[in-house]
Design a protein around this motif. Structure first.
Motif, PDB file in Angstrom:
ATOM      1  N   TYR A 282      58.220  52.506  57.087  1.00  0.00           N
ATOM      2  CA  TYR A 282      56.765  52.453  57.065  1.00  0.00           C
ATOM      3  C   TYR A 282      56.219  51.058  57.358  1.00  0.00           C
ATOM      4  CZ  TYR A 282      58.100  56.478  54.230  1.00  0.00           C
ATOM      5  OH  TYR A 282      58.698  57.617  53.769  1.00  0.00           O
ATOM      6  N   PHE A 283      56.902  50.046  56.853  1.00  0.00           N
ATOM      7  CA  PHE A 283      56.400  48.686  56.991  1.00  0.00           C
ATOM      8  C   PHE A 283      57.552  47.703  56.828  1.00  0.00           C
ATOM      9  CE2 PHE A 283      56.605  49.170  52.482  1.00  0.00           C
ATOM     10  CZ  PHE A 283      56.784  47.900  51.961  1.00  0.00           C
ATOM     11  N   SER A 284      57.277  46.461  57.149  1.00  0.00           N
ATOM     12  CA  SER A 284      58.267  45.398  56.950  1.00  0.00           C
ATOM     13  C   SER A 284      57.570  44.171  56.396  1.00  0.00           C
ATOM     14  CB  SER A 284      58.979  45.057  58.265  1.00  0.00           C
ATOM     15  OG  SER A 284      58.063  44.558  59.218  1.00  0.00           O
ATOM     16  N   VAL A 285      58.331  43.366  55.673  1.00  0.00           N
ATOM     17  CA  VAL A 285      57.858  42.078  55.170  1.00  0.00           C
ATOM     18  C   VAL A 285      58.865  41.020  55.616  1.00  0.00           C
ATOM     19  CG1 VAL A 285      57.278  40.693  53.152  1.00  0.00           C
ATOM     20  CG2 VAL A 285      56.737  43.134  53.178  1.00  0.00           C
ATOM     21  N   LYS A 286      58.386  40.035  56.363  1.00  0.00           N
ATOM     22  CA  LYS A 286      59.249  38.972  56.862  1.00  0.00           C
ATOM     23  C   LYS A 286      58.664  37.609  56.487  1.00  0.00           C
ATOM     24  CE  LYS A 286      60.998  41.679  60.772  1.00  0.00           C
ATOM     25  NZ  LYS A 286      61.214  41.716  62.246  1.00  0.00           N
ATOM     26  N   HIS A 287      59.524  36.592  56.550  1.00  0.00           N
ATOM     27  CA  HIS A 287      59.117  35.240  56.188  1.00  0.00           C
ATOM     28  C   HIS A 287      59.465  34.273  57.320  1.00  0.00           C
ATOM     29  CE1 HIS A 287      58.440  36.477  51.999  1.00  0.00           C
ATOM     30  NE2 HIS A 287      59.538  37.209  52.149  1.00  0.00           N
ATOM     31  N   TYR A 288      58.577  33.303  57.521  1.00  0.00           N
ATOM     32  CA  TYR A 288      58.770  32.327  58.590  1.00  0.00           C
ATOM     33  C   TYR A 288      58.468  30.926  58.079  1.00  0.00           C
ATOM     34  CZ  TYR A 288      58.581  36.460  61.584  1.00  0.00           C
ATOM     35  OH  TYR A 288      58.825  37.680  62.162  1.00  0.00           O
ATOM     36  N   LEU A 289      59.284  29.974  58.533  1.00  0.00           N
ATOM     37  CA  LEU A 289      58.974  28.562  58.333  1.00  0.00           C
ATOM     38  C   LEU A 289      58.314  28.061  59.606  1.00  0.00           C
ATOM     39  CD1 LEU A 289      62.157  27.082  56.616  1.00  0.00           C
ATOM     40  CD2 LEU A 289      59.874  27.311  55.611  1.00  0.00           C
ATOM     41  N   SER A 290      57.160  27.445  59.449  1.00  0.00           N
ATOM     42  CA  SER A 290      56.417  26.940  60.596  1.00  0.00           C
ATOM     43  C   SER A 290      56.173  25.439  60.424  1.00  0.00           C
ATOM     44  CB  SER A 290      55.078  27.682  60.725  1.00  0.00           C
ATOM     45  OG  SER A 290      54.332  27.190  61.822  1.00  0.00           O
TER      46      SER A 290
END
Length: 314
Positions: A282-290
């Motif tokens: 249904y959905f996804s949760v991701k993390h990013y370093l910027s």
């Protein structure tokens, strides 16, 4: 409110060990308060006591049975906090799947507490759902929620009486299966700027520390300041909509560096309310370093790298 409009039975739902059990606090923006939920693991039993209190002791209250359900569902209704606080997370029918409402139920266990009859005096009734498999971690994001709750229903010829009690599920994993290797990236602007930066690894626990460094090879660009952002990104798969549900900004440099300078990075994750990566149908949760660089003309240069956050037992 006149007693005429009050339900004839008060329902109380108490979980075993509730006062001593681990809990989480989740902001409730609509009511301006923080909700507190008990935490359960996958495979753990959920048990407690339901108390039915007759408002007028000695007065008979007819019913067609009392049941309790343990429900897990994914709610993708936009702005779900606009629901009235008394509204059940699902409709009274507890439909397993309702694409129109945006609610998908993945768990439903039901037990009868009382057969049809009459209530004359208050009663305490024990219940227990043994070794419950909980497939997903609880989550409350921008436009989606994964929720678990107990629902007590007193069936009546008139309107049913319902009591809802939510609880929270946290799933744990081991880091042994993940390769620990550094992330190396660079930012380059021809004849103006060349930066190399490195993070010690790509997989982190929620209580970990992000350690890295930034090395300046060429610095003709006048830099005002530099910051590191940790972005939590929620994606609804059915319409490919993306929402940045949380962004943590951490300033790592103020002023222009010189060639050959190295800036260390240390970002402690335990001080923030973070969630592990999720990837459901249904959905996804991701993390990013910027890494973001702002020059003296307020122009922004950035480079993003995906990282993975995991919930482990401390």
């Amino acid at each position: 409110m006149s007693s005429f409009f009050k339900p004839p039975i008060d329902i109380e739902l108490l979980l075993d060990g509730e006062e001593n059990r681990k809990y989480v606090e989740i902001p409730n923006k609509k009511q301006g308060i923080t909700d507190r939920f008990n935490v359960y693991d996958d495979g753990e039993s959920v048990s407690g006591i339901v108390t039915l209190r007759v408002r007028s002791e000695g007065k008979k209250v007819e019913h067609m049975g009392v049941k309790i359900s343990l429900i897990g569902c994914i709610d993708m209704r936009k702005n779900s906090e606009k629901r009235k606080s008394s509204e059940s997370p699902l409709s009274s029918n507890d439909k397993a799947h309702d694409t129109k409402s945006g609610v998908d139920q993945f768990l439903c266990l039901t037990a009868d507490l009382l057969p049809s009859g009459e209530l004359v005096h208050s009663q305490n009734i024990k219940f227990s759902f043994k070794d419950v498999e909980k497939r997903y971690e609880s989550y409350k994001g921008t436009n989606v929620e994964v929720m678990y709750y107990l629902k007590v229903t007193v069936l009546r010829k008139a309107a049913d009486l319902v009591k809802i009690k939510r609880f929270w599920v946290q799933l744990y994993e081991s880091m042994e299966n993940y390769e620990i290797k550094p992330i190396r990236l660079d930012i380059g602007i021809e004849n103006c700027l060349h930066i190399e930066f490195e993070y010690s690894k790509q997989h982190y626990t929620l209580s970990d520390v992000i350690v890295g460094r930034i090395y300046f090879l060429l610095t003709r660009l006048k830099i005002k300041h530099m910051e590191l952002s940790l972005i939590t990104r929620e994606k609804i798969n059915r319409n490919n909509k993306i929402f940045d549900s949380n962004t943590i900004r951490y300033e790592i440099m103020d002023g222009s560096p010189v060639k050959g300078e190295t800036i260390p990075i240390r970002l402690f994750l335990s001080g923030y309310d973070l969630v592990p990566n999720m990837n459901l149908n249904y959905f996804s949760v991701k993390h990013y370093l910027s890494l973001v660089i702002i020059d003296e003309d307020s122009r922004r240069y950035f480079k993003q790298s995906e990282i993975f956050l995991h919930r482990t037992r401390d």
